[in-house]
Design an enzyme around this catalytic site. Structure first.
Site, short mmCIF file in Angstrom:
data_model
loop_
_atom_site.label_atom_id
_atom_site.label_comp_id
_atom_site.label_asym_id
_atom_site.label_seq_id
_atom_site.Cartn_x
_atom_site.Cartn_y
_atom_site.Cartn_z
N LYS A 1 -4.71 -8.25 -1.92
CA LYS A 1 -4.74 -6.47 -0.86
C LYS A 1 -5.35 -5.95 -1.56
O LYS A 1 -6.95 -5.19 -0.97
CB LYS A 1 -3.36 -6.19 -1.17
CG LYS A 1 -3.38 -4.78 -0.04
CD LYS A 1 -1.71 -4.33 -0.32
CE LYS A 1 -1.75 -2.98 -1.44
NZ LYS A 1 -2.77 -1.95 -1.36
N ASN A 2 -5.47 -5.50 -2.14
CA ASN A 2 -6.33 -4.47 -2.73
C ASN A 2 -8.31 -4.66 -3.26
O ASN A 2 -9.10 -3.67 -3.37
CB ASN A 2 -5.75 -3.95 -3.88
CG ASN A 2 -4.39 -2.51 -3.79
OD1 ASN A 2 -4.90 -2.45 -2.47
ND2 ASN A 2 -4.28 -2.27 -4.71
N CYS B 1 1.61 10.44 0.73
CA CYS B 1 2.93 9.04 0.52
C CYS B 1 3.56 9.24 -0.45
O CYS B 1 3.83 10.37 -1.02
CB CYS B 1 1.75 8.08 0.56
SG CYS B 1 0.91 7.77 -1.31
N ARG C 1 -2.39 12.20 -3.15
CA ARG C 1 -3.79 11.56 -2.53
C ARG C 1 -4.98 11.93 -2.37
O ARG C 1 -4.86 11.67 -1.25
CB ARG C 1 -3.53 10.14 -1.82
CG ARG C 1 -2.09 9.41 -2.29
CD ARG C 1 -2.08 8.38 -4.20
NE ARG C 1 -2.36 7.80 -3.66
CZ ARG C 1 -1.98 6.25 -3.13
NH1 ARG C 1 -0.99 5.93 -2.44
NH2 ARG C 1 -3.35 5.14 -3.12
N ASP D 1 0.46 0.42 -11.18
CA ASP D 1 1.24 -0.60 -10.45
C ASP D 1 2.15 -1.35 -10.38
O ASP D 1 3.06 -2.38 -9.53
CB ASP D 1 -0.14 -1.34 -9.31
CG ASP D 1 -0.29 -0.20 -8.61
OD1 ASP D 1 -1.69 -0.53 -7.83
OD2 ASP D 1 -0.40 0.32 -8.62
N ILE E 1 -1.26 8.01 -13.87
CA ILE E 1 -2.02 8.28 -13.07
C ILE E 1 -1.72 8.80 -11.74
O ILE E 1 -2.30 10.11 -11.34
CB ILE E 1 -2.19 6.64 -12.16
CG1 ILE E 1 -2.71 6.02 -13.53
CG2 ILE E 1 -3.08 6.69 -11.41
CD1 ILE E 1 -3.48 6.05 -13.95
N ARG F 1 4.14 -4.45 2.88
CA ARG F 1 2.69 -4.33 3.48
C ARG F 1 1.99 -4.77 2.21
O ARG F 1 0.76 -5.49 2.49
CB ARG F 1 3.18 -2.83 3.14
CG ARG F 1 2.59 -1.74 4.24
CD ARG F 1 3.38 -0.20 3.88
NE ARG F 1 1.50 -0.60 3.10
CZ ARG F 1 1.21 1.26 2.88
NH1 ARG F 1 2.05 1.79 2.47
NH2 ARG F 1 -0.11 1.10 2.26
C1 EPZ Z 1 -5.99 2.31 -5.25
O1 EPZ Z 1 -5.79 3.43 -4.89
C2 EPZ Z 1 -5.16 1.54 -5.36
N1 EPZ Z 1 -5.19 1.12 -3.69
C3 EPZ Z 1 -3.45 1.58 -5.75
O2 EPZ Z 1 -2.36 1.34 -5.20
C4 EPZ Z 1 -4.20 1.75 -7.02
O3 EPZ Z 1 -2.78 2.48 -7.68
C5 EPZ Z 1 -4.75 3.00 -7.00
O4 EPZ Z 1 -6.00 2.91 -7.09
C6 EPZ Z 1 -4.74 2.87 -8.54
O5 EPZ Z 1 -4.53 2.09 -9.15
C7 EPZ Z 1 -6.16 0.58 -3.09
O6 EPZ Z 1 -6.95 -0.36 -4.18
C8 EPZ Z 1 -5.87 0.33 -1.58
P1 EPZ Z 1 -7.65 6.42 -6.92
P2 EPZ Z 1 -6.55 4.92 -4.46
O7 EPZ Z 1 -8.19 7.08 -5.84
O8 EPZ Z 1 -8.19 4.90 -4.79
C9 EPZ Z 1 -6.24 10.98 -7.16
C10 EPZ Z 1 -0.49 -0.39 -4.04
O9 EPZ Z 1 0.04 0.29 -4.33
N2 EPZ Z 1 -7.56 11.27 -6.84
O10 EPZ Z 1 -7.58 6.08 -8.14
O11 EPZ Z 1 -5.96 5.72 -3.51
C11 EPZ Z 1 -5.43 10.75 -7.23
O12 EPZ Z 1 -4.09 11.44 -6.53
C12 EPZ Z 1 -1.73 0.97 -4.28
O13 EPZ Z 1 -1.34 -1.20 -4.24
C13 EPZ Z 1 -8.06 12.34 -6.87
O14 EPZ Z 1 -7.52 13.54 -6.84
O15 EPZ Z 1 -6.09 5.84 -5.79
C14 EPZ Z 1 -4.74 10.20 -8.22
O16 EPZ Z 1 -3.52 10.62 -8.82
C15 EPZ Z 1 -1.07 2.18 -4.61
N3 EPZ Z 1 -8.37 12.86 -5.46
C16 EPZ Z 1 -5.33 8.71 -8.66
O17 EPZ Z 1 -6.23 9.88 -8.95
C17 EPZ Z 1 -9.54 11.78 -4.71
O18 EPZ Z 1 -10.53 12.43 -4.74
C18 EPZ Z 1 -6.40 7.71 -8.47
O19 EPZ Z 1 -6.50 7.90 -7.40
C19 EPZ Z 1 -9.24 10.45 -5.92
C20 EPZ Z 1 -7.99 10.18 -6.26
#
Ligand code: EPZ
Length: 422
Positions: free
Chosen positions: A22-23, A117, A122, A309, A331, A401
């Site tokens: 998916k990712n 979410c 996020r 995850d 995270i 999903r």
């Molecule tokens: C990706 O989400 C994945 N989704 C998530 O998988 C996964 O849990 C996550 O990376 C961490 O590995 C996809 O790839 C579609 P991040 P992403 O930006 O990119 C903070 C699943 O279950 N942050 O790496 O949205 C954020 O709040 C999903 O398949 C900011 O503060 O995650 C988090 O605490 C869930 N500001 C941390 O960084 C930003 O602009 C990591 O988030 C961006 C992120």
């Protein structure tokens, strides 16, 4: 809404083919917006998030054909609107991945701010700050991000305050449209980022450092894809099946996986007591369960560390381990929604800030549960398969999903699981 009824403890046997990731699929699909010719994808998983992605791109003018059984999608990217509407982005936060391709291709984009979410606020501030550093005008108004490139983006050095997977993916794409070199520091190293980067390189992009924390990208034109883009296997689905095999103490064989991408996750399972027979290519894993599992300490980290995850699924397994395990979630700020549900089966879990202390072994007893988010729902399935009795898990759309027909795959292995409308 659907619910699962799962009879445990489950007796399972056989082979599971791991679906496309998916990712990995989501950023690769949004990349089609960069091109004018049709783009073909193979091994695409049959997931609600893929449905949502195609609907979101359709609302922007693209057309697509999806052979769901064959796992093949052809996208005809005829973008007529540069707006990614709230209607779709609210269903799937990864809709923010439309931002990069729209800015790179058209120099402008309006993308709905993804809501938070269950697992956290996020925000996407790291994405927006990085766009501004490249010279884009970015404003947030009425729930939308509005980005505009006044003349030309200029490559520069960008350091992400925290590792962001989709932030790195968006900036990989935008940097291609900038003049000169962009350097992304503290970049995400996830295999899904590498898969996207390797696609771009195959289309002529000059990118160095994929899979490391520092990625160099030279601005330049891309060729349109001439060959089908194959979605790589889902490492989180693979890890979820390992948790299922170990929790039910049933030997399972996983096919079309990528063990080489899963060192930290496999190491945690080995510390718990799992045995593995892994093919030399890493595309086949036989999971060998044990009668007694060890309590362990686990901390989630950006790749190549232990995947957030996988946190919920490993917590369900650790309910069966002897002793106290400590799980630290570094995270996301609220990724323990599964704890209250697991306690309903008798699990002994205490939460202290971003630590969860799991005491076992517990003989889990069936009880009704409710899914709250994607990986939490997978954790509830792991626990229900190990628990004694019939467990009902409601709001199973969370699971659909991100997992391709998990109930069908389980039934093929001998599980007593039914999907009921509620
Ligand atoms: C990706 O989400 C994945 N989704 C998530 O998988 C996964 O849990 C996550 O990376 C961490 O590995 C996809 O790839 C579609 P991040 P992403 O930006 O990119 C903070 C699943 O279950 N942050 O790496 O949205 C954020 O709040 C999903 O398949 C900011 O503060 O995650 C988090 O605490 C869930 N500001 C941390 O960084 C930003 O602009 C990591 O988030 C961006 C992120």
């Amino acid at each position: 809404m659907d619910a699962f009824i799962i009879q445990g403890p489950a007796k399972l046997a056989g082979k599971v083919r791991i679906s496309g990731s998916k990712n990995a699929a989501l950023p690769l699909l949004f990349t089609s917006l960069l091109f004018d010719e049709p783009v073909t994808y193979e091994n695409v998983p049959r997931l609600w998030d893929i449905e949502t992605t195609l609907s979101l791109m359709k609302s922007m003018g693209t057309e697509s054909e999806w052979d769901k059984e064959g796992g093949k999608i052809v996208v005809h990217p005829k973008v007529t609107s540069r707006v990614a509407p709230y209607e779709w982005v609210k269903k799937m936060r990864a809709g923010i991945l439309a931002l990069g391709p729209l800015v790179a291709k058209f120099g402008e984009a309006q993308v709905s701010l993804p809501g938070g979410c269950a697992i956290g606020a996020r925000p996407v501030n790291f994405h927006l700050d990085a766009l501004q550093k490249l010279g884009a005008q970015v404003e947030v108004a009425e729930g939308y991000v509005r980005a505009k490139v006044p003349t030309r983006l200029l490559g520069t050095r960008i350091r992400f305050p925290e590792v962001t997977v989709t932030g790195t993916e968006n900036l990989l794409i935008v940097a291609l449209s900038a003049e000169g070199e962009t350097i992304l520091e503290n970049a995400a190293r996830e295999p899904e980022v590498v898969a996207l980067g390797n696609l771009l390189i195959s289309l002529g992009a000059k990118i160095e450092g994929l899979g490391t924390s520092t990625i160099h990208i030279q601005g330049g034109r891309l060729k349109a894809p001439r060959q089908a883009i194959t979605i790589p296997p889902d490492r989180i689905e693979t890890g979820t099946w390992i948790a299922i095999a170990l929790a039910t103490r049933q030997q399972l064989e996983l096919e079309q996986c990528q063990a080489g991408e899963m060192k930290a996750v496999l190491d945690v399972f080995r510390a718990i007591g799992a045995g593995f027979e892994i093919s030399s290519a890493g595309d086949r894993i036989v999971v060998l369960p044990r009668d007694k599992y060890n309590a362990v300490d686990v901390e989630t980290q950006p790749y190549p560390g232990f995947a957030t995850d996988m946190q919920a699924q490993v917590m369900a397994l650790l309910c069966l381990a002897s002793g106290k395990s400590r799980i630290r979630e570094t995270i996301f700020e609220n990724r323990f929604m599964h704890v209250a549900e697991l306690r309903r089966l008798g699990a002994q879990i205490e939460i202290d800030g971003n630590n969860a202390i799991v005491t076992g072994p517990i003989d889990l007893q069936a009880a009704p549960m409710m899914a709250t988010d994607l990986r939490a729902s997978a954790s509830l399935v792991v626990a229900a398969l190990a628990a004694k009795g019939a467990t009902r898990i409601s709001r199973i759309y969370h699971l659909d999903r991100g997992y391709q027909r998990l109930d069908e795959k389980l039934r093929r292995l001998g599980a007593e699981i039914t999907r009921v409308a509620e």
